[in-house]
Motif scaffolding. Structure first.
Motif, PDB file in Angstrom:
ATOM      1  N   ASP A 142     -17.129  -1.384  31.717  1.00 12.02           N
ATOM      2  CA  ASP A 142     -16.042  -0.599  31.144  1.00 12.02           C
ATOM      3  C   ASP A 142     -15.733  -1.119  29.740  1.00 12.02           C
ATOM      4  OD1 ASP A 142     -14.081   1.346  31.027  1.00 12.02           O
ATOM      5  OD2 ASP A 142     -12.718   0.349  32.415  1.00 12.02           O
ATOM      6  N   PHE A 143     -14.907  -0.390  29.013  1.00 18.67           N
ATOM      7  CA  PHE A 143     -14.495  -0.793  27.675  1.00 18.67           C
ATOM      8  C   PHE A 143     -12.981  -0.737  27.579  1.00 18.67           C
ATOM      9  CE2 PHE A 143     -15.697   3.691  27.693  1.00 18.67           C
ATOM     10  CZ  PHE A 143     -14.552   4.304  27.214  1.00 18.67           C
ATOM     11  N   ASP A 144     -12.447  -1.436  26.596  1.00  9.96           N
ATOM     12  CA  ASP A 144     -11.012  -1.469  26.336  1.00  9.96           C
ATOM     13  C   ASP A 144     -10.750  -0.681  25.052  1.00  9.96           C
ATOM     14  OD1 ASP A 144      -8.460  -2.298  25.190  1.00  9.96           O
ATOM     15  OD2 ASP A 144      -8.445  -3.926  26.647  1.00  9.96           O
ATOM     16  N   LEU A 145     -10.108   0.461  25.175  1.00 15.37           N
ATOM     17  CA  LEU A 145      -9.851   1.338  24.035  1.00 15.37           C
ATOM     18  C   LEU A 145      -9.114   0.600  22.917  1.00 15.37           C
ATOM     19  CD1 LEU A 145      -9.760   4.122  22.645  1.00 15.37           C
ATOM     20  CD2 LEU A 145      -7.689   4.589  23.967  1.00 15.37           C
ATOM     21  N   SER A 146      -8.077  -0.129  23.249  1.00 16.51           N
ATOM     22  CA  SER A 146      -7.292  -0.837  22.226  1.00 16.51           C
ATOM     23  C   SER A 146      -8.133  -1.837  21.447  1.00 16.51           C
ATOM     24  CB  SER A 146      -6.111  -1.561  22.871  1.00 16.51           C
ATOM     25  OG  SER A 146      -5.227  -0.637  23.441  1.00 16.51           O
ATOM     26  N   LEU A 147      -8.942  -2.604  22.163  1.00 11.37           N
ATOM     27  CA  LEU A 147      -9.783  -3.593  21.484  1.00 11.37           C
ATOM     28  C   LEU A 147     -10.829  -2.929  20.596  1.00 11.37           C
ATOM     29  CD1 LEU A 147     -10.372  -6.218  24.326  1.00 11.37           C
ATOM     30  CD2 LEU A 147      -8.869  -6.425  22.323  1.00 11.37           C
ATOM     31  N   GLU A 148     -11.422  -1.854  21.077  1.00 12.62           N
ATOM     32  CA  GLU A 148     -12.457  -1.168  20.296  1.00 12.62           C
ATOM     33  C   GLU A 148     -11.879  -0.543  19.028  1.00 12.62           C
ATOM     34  OE1 GLU A 148     -15.564  -1.535  20.772  1.00 12.62           O
ATOM     35  OE2 GLU A 148     -15.448  -2.430  22.758  1.00 12.62           O
ATOM     36  N   VAL A 149     -10.713   0.078  19.134  1.00 14.71           N
ATOM     37  CA  VAL A 149     -10.078   0.679  17.954  1.00 14.71           C
ATOM     38  C   VAL A 149      -9.655  -0.404  16.972  1.00 14.71           C
ATOM     39  CG1 VAL A 149      -8.050   1.977  17.164  1.00 14.71           C
ATOM     40  CG2 VAL A 149      -9.407   2.831  19.079  1.00 14.71           C
ATOM     41  N   ALA A 150      -9.102  -1.498  17.474  1.00 19.69           N
ATOM     42  CA  ALA A 150      -8.697  -2.595  16.583  1.00 19.69           C
ATOM     43  C   ALA A 150      -9.896  -3.156  15.827  1.00 19.69           C
ATOM     44  CB  ALA A 150      -8.010  -3.692  17.394  1.00 19.69           C
ATOM     45  N   ALA A 151     -11.015  -3.329  16.520  1.00 15.80           N
ATOM     46  CA  ALA A 151     -12.223  -3.844  15.860  1.00 15.80           C
ATOM     47  C   ALA A 151     -12.762  -2.854  14.837  1.00 15.80           C
ATOM     48  CB  ALA A 151     -13.296  -4.156  16.904  1.00 15.80           C
ATOM     49  N   LEU A 152     -12.659  -1.571  15.136  1.00 22.08           N
ATOM     50  CA  LEU A 152     -13.192  -0.542  14.239  1.00 22.08           C
ATOM     51  C   LEU A 152     -12.430  -0.502  12.912  1.00 22.08           C
ATOM     52  CD1 LEU A 152     -15.380   1.673  14.214  1.00 22.08           C
ATOM     53  CD2 LEU A 152     -13.638   3.252  15.046  1.00 22.08           C
ATOM     54  N   ARG A 153     -11.132  -0.705  12.983  1.00 21.77           N
ATOM     55  CA  ARG A 153     -10.339  -0.599  11.753  1.00 21.77           C
ATOM     56  C   ARG A 153     -10.070  -1.940  11.079  1.00 21.77           C
ATOM     57  NH1 ARG A 153      -4.099   0.089  13.501  1.00 21.77           N
ATOM     58  NH2 ARG A 153      -3.865  -0.099  11.268  1.00 21.77           N
ATOM     59  N   ALA A 154     -10.462  -3.019  11.717  1.00 20.50           N
ATOM     60  CA  ALA A 154     -10.205  -4.356  11.173  1.00 20.50           C
ATOM     61  C   ALA A 154     -10.792  -4.509   9.777  1.00 20.50           C
ATOM     62  CB  ALA A 154     -10.789  -5.416  12.104  1.00 20.50           C
ATOM     63  N   GLN A 155     -10.032  -5.148   8.926  1.00 21.02           N
ATOM     64  CA  GLN A 155     -10.486  -5.489   7.579  1.00 21.02           C
ATOM     65  C   GLN A 155     -10.783  -4.275   6.700  1.00 21.02           C
ATOM     66  OE1 GLN A 155     -10.338  -8.805   6.876  1.00 21.02           O
ATOM     67  NE2 GLN A 155      -9.641  -8.987   8.995  1.00 21.02           N
ATOM     68  N   ASP A 156     -10.246  -3.097   7.055  1.00 25.79           N
ATOM     69  CA  ASP A 156     -10.465  -1.914   6.220  1.00 25.79           C
ATOM     70  C   ASP A 156      -9.121  -1.270   5.883  1.00 25.79           C
ATOM     71  OD1 ASP A 156     -11.188   0.377   4.888  1.00 25.79           O
ATOM     72  OD2 ASP A 156     -12.628   1.040   6.393  1.00 25.79           O
ATOM     73  N   PRO A 157      -8.510  -1.680   4.767  1.00 21.11           N
ATOM     74  CA  PRO A 157      -7.206  -1.124   4.400  1.00 21.11           C
ATOM     75  C   PRO A 157      -7.275   0.338   3.950  1.00 21.11           C
ATOM     76  CG  PRO A 157      -7.988  -2.598   2.689  1.00 21.11           C
ATOM     77  CD  PRO A 157      -8.962  -2.703   3.835  1.00 21.11           C
ATOM     78  N   GLY A 158      -8.477   0.902   3.827  1.00 17.43           N
ATOM     79  CA  GLY A 158      -8.629   2.297   3.452  1.00 17.43           C
ATOM     80  C   GLY A 158      -8.498   3.256   4.620  1.00 17.43           C
ATOM     81  N   VAL A 159      -8.394   2.724   5.841  1.00 20.09           N
ATOM     82  CA  VAL A 159      -8.264   3.586   7.023  1.00 20.09           C
ATOM     83  C   VAL A 159      -6.858   4.156   7.071  1.00 20.09           C
ATOM     84  CG1 VAL A 159      -8.226   3.631   9.548  1.00 20.09           C
ATOM     85  CG2 VAL A 159     -10.039   2.392   8.353  1.00 20.09           C
ATOM     86  N   GLY A 160      -6.790   5.476   7.078  1.00 18.95           N
ATOM     87  CA  GLY A 160      -5.503   6.162   7.213  1.00 18.95           C
ATOM     88  C   GLY A 160      -5.426   6.961   8.501  1.00 18.95           C
ATOM     89  N   ALA A 161      -6.577   7.108   9.184  1.00 17.66           N
ATOM     90  CA  ALA A 161      -6.603   7.891  10.414  1.00 17.66           C
ATOM     91  C   ALA A 161      -7.671   7.345  11.354  1.00 17.66           C
ATOM     92  CB  ALA A 161      -6.909   9.354  10.100  1.00 17.66           C
ATOM     93  N   ILE A 162      -7.342   7.375  12.625  1.00 15.92           N
ATOM     94  CA  ILE A 162      -8.292   7.012  13.669  1.00 15.92           C
ATOM     95  C   ILE A 162      -8.226   8.100  14.723  1.00 15.92           C
ATOM     96  CG2 ILE A 162      -8.938   5.339  15.434  1.00 15.92           C
ATOM     97  CD1 ILE A 162      -7.139   3.331  13.767  1.00 15.92           C
ATOM     98  N   CYS A 163      -9.358   8.688  15.007  1.00 16.30           N
ATOM     99  CA  CYS A 163      -9.437   9.670  16.081  1.00 16.30           C
ATOM    100  C   CYS A 163     -10.315   9.071  17.160  1.00 16.30           C
ATOM    101  CB  CYS A 163     -10.035  10.980  15.580  1.00 16.30           C
ATOM    102  SG  CYS A 163     -10.087  12.257  16.853  1.00 16.30           S
ATOM    103  N   ALA A 164      -9.791   9.037  18.389  1.00 17.79           N
ATOM    104  CA  ALA A 164     -10.558   8.484  19.506  1.00 17.79           C
ATOM    105  C   ALA A 164     -10.542   9.470  20.668  1.00 17.79           C
ATOM    106  CB  ALA A 164      -9.986   7.149  19.943  1.00 17.79           C
TER     107      ALA A 164
END
Length: 164
Positions: free
Chosen positions: A13-35
């Protein structure tokens, strides 16, 4: 981000919160996340379902999904993508798939996420077997509505090919 794989096929299984946090980490240009998270439901085509099993071709499946992720980057102004697809036996309410996309603005991440899911539903080399409530097993084909969704992106079902 380069050290984290964009596409993972796994039994765990996967953890949605952890995966989204890792995806946006260190990228201040992210203004939107669609999951999008797909789960095992208790019915399909008018029958009660008690379980689901997914099989794939290791290596070929990941390569196919990677090619479509590349296509999503060509089509949409997105910053990062993560696709996790589970395999093996799954129970009701288990998570099956995660498609997460980051972008500067919501429209691009929504579109890219939907584009990738439409591809996964019809073209990714997975084989799905449902077990009905009465113990019968059946292989599941892509539905015509899924094929229609893929065509709106200019892709044909059945061949997995990318345009141009």
């Amino acid at each position: 981000m380069a050290s984290h794989p964009r596409v993972v096929v796994q039994a765990d299984d996967f953890d949605l919160s952890l995966e989204v946090a890792a995806l946006r980490a260190q990228d201040p240009g992210v203004g939107a996340i669609c999951a999008f998270v797909g789960t095992v439901r208790d019915h399909s085509d008018g029958s009660r379902v008690s379980a689901l099993e997914l099989e794939h071709y290791p290596g070929m499946t990941e390569k196919s999904i990677e090619a479509m992720v590349d296509e999503a980057f060509r089509r949409f102004d997105i910053r990062a993508v993560k696709v996790i697809h589970r395999i093996g036996p799954l129970r009701l309410q288990d998570q099956i798939v995660l498609v997460a996309v980051t972008s500067a603005h919501r429209h691009q991440s929504f579109q890219a996420c939907e584009f990738l899911m439409d591809y996964l539903k019809t073209q990714a080399p997975f084989w799905k077997k449902e077990t009905t409530a009465d113990g019968q097993q059946r292989w599941v084909d892509a539905r015509s509505a899924d094929d229609e969704a893929l065509r709106r992106w200019g892709l044909q079902s059945g061949n997995g090919s990318l345009p141009g």
